[in-house]
Scaffold this motif. Sequence first.
Motif, mmCIF file in Angstrom:
data_model
loop_
_atom_site.group_PDB
_atom_site.id
_atom_site.type_symbol
_atom_site.label_atom_id
_atom_site.label_comp_id
_atom_site.label_asym_id
_atom_site.label_seq_id
_atom_site.Cartn_x
_atom_site.Cartn_y
_atom_site.Cartn_z
ATOM 1 N N LEU A 20 0.792 -1.118 0.134
ATOM 2 C CA LEU A 20 -0.075 0.004 0.091
ATOM 3 C C LEU A 20 0.955 1.334 -0.163
ATOM 4 C CD1 LEU A 20 -2.665 -0.988 2.825
ATOM 5 C CD2 LEU A 20 -2.788 -1.266 0.332
ATOM 6 N N VAL A 21 0.695 2.191 -0.969
ATOM 7 C CA VAL A 21 1.325 3.489 -0.988
ATOM 8 C C VAL A 21 0.596 4.712 -0.635
ATOM 9 C CG1 VAL A 21 2.839 4.677 -2.430
ATOM 10 C CG2 VAL A 21 2.938 2.417 -2.742
ATOM 11 N N GLU A 22 0.776 5.411 0.186
ATOM 12 C CA GLU A 22 -0.084 6.519 0.488
ATOM 13 C C GLU A 22 0.521 7.851 -0.093
ATOM 14 O OE1 GLU A 22 0.123 4.475 4.938
ATOM 15 O OE2 GLU A 22 1.550 4.988 3.607
ATOM 16 N N SER A 23 -0.303 8.747 -0.148
ATOM 17 C CA SER A 23 0.026 10.188 -0.523
ATOM 18 C C SER A 23 -0.669 11.281 -0.083
ATOM 19 C CB SER A 23 0.322 10.235 -2.397
ATOM 20 O OG SER A 23 -0.991 9.878 -2.838
ATOM 21 N N GLY A 24 -0.362 12.309 -0.003
ATOM 22 C CA GLY A 24 -1.014 13.428 0.320
ATOM 23 C C GLY A 24 -0.889 14.122 1.454
ATOM 24 N N GLY A 25 -0.120 13.471 2.473
ATOM 25 C CA GLY A 25 0.116 14.243 3.769
ATOM 26 C C GLY A 25 0.830 15.622 3.655
ATOM 27 N N THR A 69 -7.772 1.587 -5.155
ATOM 28 C CA THR A 69 -7.564 2.746 -4.211
ATOM 29 C C THR A 69 -8.626 3.270 -3.188
ATOM 30 O OG1 THR A 69 -8.503 4.390 -5.670
ATOM 31 C CG2 THR A 69 -6.113 3.672 -6.107
ATOM 32 N N VAL A 70 -8.234 4.069 -2.069
ATOM 33 C CA VAL A 70 -8.911 4.554 -1.036
ATOM 34 C C VAL A 70 -8.432 5.856 -0.791
ATOM 35 C CG1 VAL A 70 -7.720 3.493 0.822
ATOM 36 C CG2 VAL A 70 -10.064 4.070 1.175
ATOM 37 N N SER A 71 -9.387 6.749 -0.636
ATOM 38 C CA SER A 71 -8.968 8.288 -0.270
ATOM 39 C C SER A 71 -9.662 8.585 1.004
ATOM 40 C CB SER A 71 -9.634 8.976 -1.329
ATOM 41 O OG SER A 71 -8.763 8.830 -2.745
ATOM 42 N N CYS A 127 -2.569 3.883 5.823
ATOM 43 C CA CYS A 127 -3.532 2.909 4.913
ATOM 44 C C CYS A 127 -3.776 1.572 5.588
ATOM 45 C CB CYS A 127 -3.083 3.229 3.640
ATOM 46 S SG CYS A 127 -4.234 2.287 2.186
ATOM 47 N N TYR A 128 -4.632 0.974 5.451
ATOM 48 C CA TYR A 128 -4.903 -0.365 5.830
ATOM 49 C C TYR A 128 -5.837 -1.096 4.712
ATOM 50 C CZ TYR A 128 -7.253 -4.190 8.261
ATOM 51 O OH TYR A 128 -7.661 -5.687 8.329
ATOM 52 N N ALA A 129 -5.377 -2.425 4.686
ATOM 53 C CA ALA A 129 -6.410 -3.084 3.720
ATOM 54 C C ALA A 129 -6.530 -4.715 4.361
ATOM 55 C CB ALA A 129 -5.802 -3.221 2.317
ATOM 56 N N LEU A 154 -4.508 -11.290 4.229
ATOM 57 C CA LEU A 154 -3.463 -10.615 4.980
ATOM 58 C C LEU A 154 -4.107 -9.425 5.402
ATOM 59 C CD1 LEU A 154 -0.740 -10.804 2.181
ATOM 60 C CD2 LEU A 154 -0.890 -12.281 4.120
ATOM 61 N N ASP A 155 -3.569 -8.988 6.613
ATOM 62 C CA ASP A 155 -3.768 -7.559 6.741
ATOM 63 C C ASP A 155 -2.422 -6.787 6.421
ATOM 64 O OD1 ASP A 155 -4.861 -9.170 9.709
ATOM 65 O OD2 ASP A 155 -6.120 -7.221 8.713
ATOM 66 N N VAL A 156 -2.653 -5.695 5.720
ATOM 67 C CA VAL A 156 -1.558 -4.946 4.903
ATOM 68 C C VAL A 156 -1.572 -3.422 5.557
ATOM 69 C CG1 VAL A 156 -0.286 -4.319 2.940
ATOM 70 C CG2 VAL A 156 -1.821 -6.590 3.027
ATOM 71 N N TRP A 157 -0.420 -2.947 5.680
ATOM 72 C CA TRP A 157 -0.253 -1.527 6.221
ATOM 73 C C TRP A 157 0.626 -0.830 5.207
ATOM 74 C CZ3 TRP A 157 -3.361 0.287 10.304
ATOM 75 C CH2 TRP A 157 -3.817 -0.549 11.016
ATOM 76 N N GLY A 158 0.273 0.323 5.055
ATOM 77 C CA GLY A 158 1.045 1.193 4.441
ATOM 78 C C GLY A 158 2.000 1.879 5.071
ATOM 79 N N GLN A 159 3.215 2.546 4.582
ATOM 80 C CA GLN A 159 4.288 3.014 5.410
ATOM 81 C C GLN A 159 3.927 4.315 6.352
ATOM 82 O OE1 GLN A 159 3.789 3.765 2.239
ATOM 83 N NE2 GLN A 159 4.420 6.057 2.207
ATOM 84 N N GLY A 160 2.790 4.892 6.100
ATOM 85 C CA GLY A 160 2.396 6.023 6.831
ATOM 86 C C GLY A 160 2.857 7.362 6.237
ATOM 87 N N THR A 161 1.850 8.376 6.345
ATOM 88 C CA THR A 161 2.171 9.802 6.206
ATOM 89 C C THR A 161 1.774 10.765 6.906
ATOM 90 O OG1 THR A 161 1.764 11.390 4.174
ATOM 91 C CG2 THR A 161 -0.067 10.165 4.776
ATOM 92 N N LEU A 162 2.766 11.594 7.287
ATOM 93 C CA LEU A 162 2.562 12.416 8.453
ATOM 94 C C LEU A 162 1.496 13.755 7.986
ATOM 95 C CD1 LEU A 162 3.319 13.505 11.190
ATOM 96 C CD2 LEU A 162 5.080 14.861 10.331
ATOM 97 N N ILE A 163 0.578 13.980 8.684
ATOM 98 C CA ILE A 163 -0.343 15.459 8.897
ATOM 99 C C ILE A 163 -0.069 16.208 9.837
ATOM 100 C CG2 ILE A 163 -2.576 16.129 8.844
ATOM 101 C CD1 ILE A 163 -3.248 13.665 7.004
ATOM 102 N N THR A 164 0.563 17.352 9.555
ATOM 103 C CA THR A 164 0.867 18.314 10.850
ATOM 104 C C THR A 164 -0.413 19.345 10.530
ATOM 105 O OG1 THR A 164 2.841 17.871 10.985
ATOM 106 C CG2 THR A 164 2.143 19.878 12.028
ATOM 107 N N VAL A 165 -1.240 19.728 11.376
ATOM 108 C CA VAL A 165 -2.168 20.735 11.651
ATOM 109 C C VAL A 165 -1.703 22.015 12.493
ATOM 110 C CG1 VAL A 165 -4.510 21.465 11.918
ATOM 111 C CG2 VAL A 165 -4.146 19.378 10.986
ATOM 112 N N SER A 166 -1.101 23.134 12.138
ATOM 113 C CA SER A 166 -0.660 24.048 12.765
ATOM 114 C C SER A 166 -0.791 25.393 12.021
ATOM 115 C CB SER A 166 0.789 23.584 12.986
ATOM 116 O OG SER A 166 1.341 24.862 13.927
ATOM 117 N N SER A 167 -0.886 26.448 12.852
ATOM 118 C CA SER A 167 -0.603 27.659 12.150
ATOM 119 C C SER A 167 0.554 28.315 12.131
ATOM 120 C CB SER A 167 -1.569 28.901 12.712
ATOM 121 O OG SER A 167 -1.454 28.758 14.249
#
Length: 123
Positions: free
Chosen positions: A4-9, A77-79, A95-97, A110-123
């Motif tokens: 699984l490959v994530e994008s968008g963080g 894909t999942v969004s 991401c999980y599948a 299988l339970d499969v996990w992506g590598q993760g993507t970081l989201i930071t919510v900050s001003s």
Amino acid sequence: QVQLVESGGGLVQPGGSLTLSCAASGSIGSIYVMGWYRQVPGNERELVATITSGGSTNYADSAKGRFTISRDYAKNTVSLQMNSLKPEDTAGYYCYAYLLAASTLGSRYLDVWGQGTLITVSS
């Protein structure tokens, strides 16, 4: 092998929006559940939202009304559309599948996990 490959963080201001995407690839027979979890260092990984092969969705209370999960079944894909983001949404998003993987040795669930993507919510 399935991955699984994530994008968008990234970095977003409070009240802003962000969309995460995840693509599954490899020897996949069927994908039953796809979804998103998040984790803050020192805490357990927690559910954000999931969606089944039948289109049923499940959201964490913190995500209801702000986040929307969707799937493209043809593209595997999942969004996750995230609106009205808050500083407490800051985390690594994974991401999980749950799927049936095919191989020369036969099929297996299988339970499969992506590598993760970081989201930071900050001003």
